[in-house]
Design an enzyme around this catalytic site. Sequence first.
Site, mmCIF file in Angstrom:
data_model
loop_
_atom_site.group_PDB
_atom_site.id
_atom_site.type_symbol
_atom_site.label_atom_id
_atom_site.label_comp_id
_atom_site.label_asym_id
_atom_site.label_seq_id
_atom_site.Cartn_x
_atom_site.Cartn_y
_atom_site.Cartn_z
ATOM 1 N N ASN A 252 102.238 -6.475 70.448
ATOM 2 C CA ASN A 252 101.357 -6.267 71.609
ATOM 3 C C ASN A 252 99.915 -6.024 71.117
ATOM 4 O O ASN A 252 99.675 -5.966 69.905
ATOM 5 C CB ASN A 252 101.897 -5.085 72.425
ATOM 6 N N CYS A 254 97.714 -3.554 70.645
ATOM 7 C CA CYS A 254 97.295 -2.555 69.642
ATOM 8 C C CYS A 254 98.238 -2.479 68.452
ATOM 9 O O CYS A 254 98.078 -1.636 67.556
ATOM 10 C CB CYS A 254 97.122 -1.205 70.320
ATOM 11 N N GLU A 256 101.416 -1.649 68.058
ATOM 12 C CA GLU A 256 102.494 -0.663 67.900
ATOM 13 C C GLU A 256 103.864 -1.186 68.304
ATOM 14 O O GLU A 256 104.866 -0.523 68.052
ATOM 15 C CB GLU A 256 102.177 0.620 68.687
#
Length: 559
Positions: A252, A254, A256
């Site tokens: 995704n 960012c 994570e």
Amino acid sequence: MTDSVVDSILKARYLREGEKDYDDICRRVAEALGENEDEIRDYYSEMLSLRFLPNSPTLMNAGTELGQLSACFTLYVGDSISEIFDAVSWGAQIHKTGGGTGYNFSNIRPEGSPVCSTDGVASGPVSFMKVFNAATEVIKQGGRRRGANMGILNVWHPDILNFIESKKNEGDIANFNISVMVNDEFMELVEAGEFDKVWIHHPNTGEDITVGAVWEGIINGIWRNGEPGVLFYDEINRKNMTPNLGSIDTTNPCGEQPLLHFESCVLGSLNLSKFIYKDVLDRKALERSTRIAVRFLDSVIEKNVFPIPQIRIATRRTRKIGLGLMGVHDALLMLKLAYDSPEGRDFCEETMAFVNEISADESHRLAAEKGAFPAFKGSVWGDYEVRNAAMTTIAPTGTISLLAGCSSGIEPVFSYAYTRKDTVQKTFEMIHPLFESELEKTLSGIGKSPSEVKDLKRKAINHVHETGTIQDLLWLPESFRRIFKTALDIDWRSHVLMQAAFQRNVHASISKTINMPESATKKDIADVLLLSWHEKIKGLTIYRTGSRQSVVLELSKRE
Ligand code: UDP
């Protein structure tokens, strides 16, 4: 956190028609997700007490017609025009509902390749990424925030150098974070110093691209402005919870949440600072909240209105949820453990191991009640039935940590006093409450009179506001300075080791920025990447102070 900051965020993002405060939001969300009175009461009180907050889309959309509750999505991008533009369309639909999207563009043939149907030549992944970027620009997320994207290219794609340079100038392709997906083979060659070895031959330009050219490209980009990020393909796949469904090449926005194509994931974070009572971690309370949070997030998968059918099918097949922690540095401050100490890391590792274990246990109980996730057979869980293929993730918690008034995710505090510019361009002066209270106690403790305490306190706050550090205030006791370090006081090695300590007990991945001083060299950046790879981190972002003009958090002189 001042009420005005929270009010401004609530108004800009979360309050729906007829709602006046955070309490109303908690009630709406709890009622939308709870299956019975007990669950509704538990969900409500966990959110209201700020012990647990789900990701923004859940707060914004639960109990509304839109009903899309997840923050993280990954999509498949094929090599044909129709497949590429399908992905543009899916991305727009997801952004509209408040989700962020990740794409791996490596299926797209390299620039200059023949296009049989038109007798033309292909323009390559980077040019298509600009199309996705433009689409994002015009779709504001549910009218509340701009969509976020992750663009990924595998290090073995012939256009890799072009990709690495695609965000060379600040502001280019602004709606994307970009990351290079490196593999062990590449890292091993780098480590062995095989920089002159040809890594890829570009089929169209005829260029032989060496290991050194790619490595230098990555390092230079990071040094210049923090892009690209780096993802470690083999480590991500060694920890793939459902190898039976194929390998993972996308995350995704960012970073994570590594996911299979079309999966989505709902995130939620426990605010660790709320579980420290009288200088110790209340494990019983943490266990209770963890169990409630797992049920909450699992319920999101049931209630979620998925933007496209492929996502509903893939998400329901694995039922991944992403429970994590925020307020971690605050908790360390309360326990008087330094972020950059072995004791601090040990505490974090043990705490996360506990949350991970309880999460799996609760998911196991859920499986007994409602069934294991459909793709369970062939997953890494063996005979231990669980309802969710993965349960834990460390999110950035960019907005929800502001609502909770705690430090974000597992990041160290950026500064104990600073000016905050929020997403709606208002500025706020912020002073960390623990810093202020401990400072006062410490100064009184070393025999300062009340008026001296007042003066020195002001001096220290002004100083940290201007410079972001108190390490040079030698009149403050060493014991205080050692604990109250900021993101920039902490050396890069400690940043990486903290991320690694968490990663050992997190199923998905971790959003973390390795902050480096302006003086960091390219060799330092190379060392961070090599250490991260050895420490089995799945991905990271590095940011060198001052290397970008526009940053959300700013140190600034007090007016
Ligand atoms: N995200 C997004 N747009 C944004 C911020 C976040 O789409 O402006 C997505 C993205 O997938 C990110 C995830 O939400 O990785 C979690 O971000 P964060 O924890 O900061 O979100 P919060 O729940 O605090 O708003």
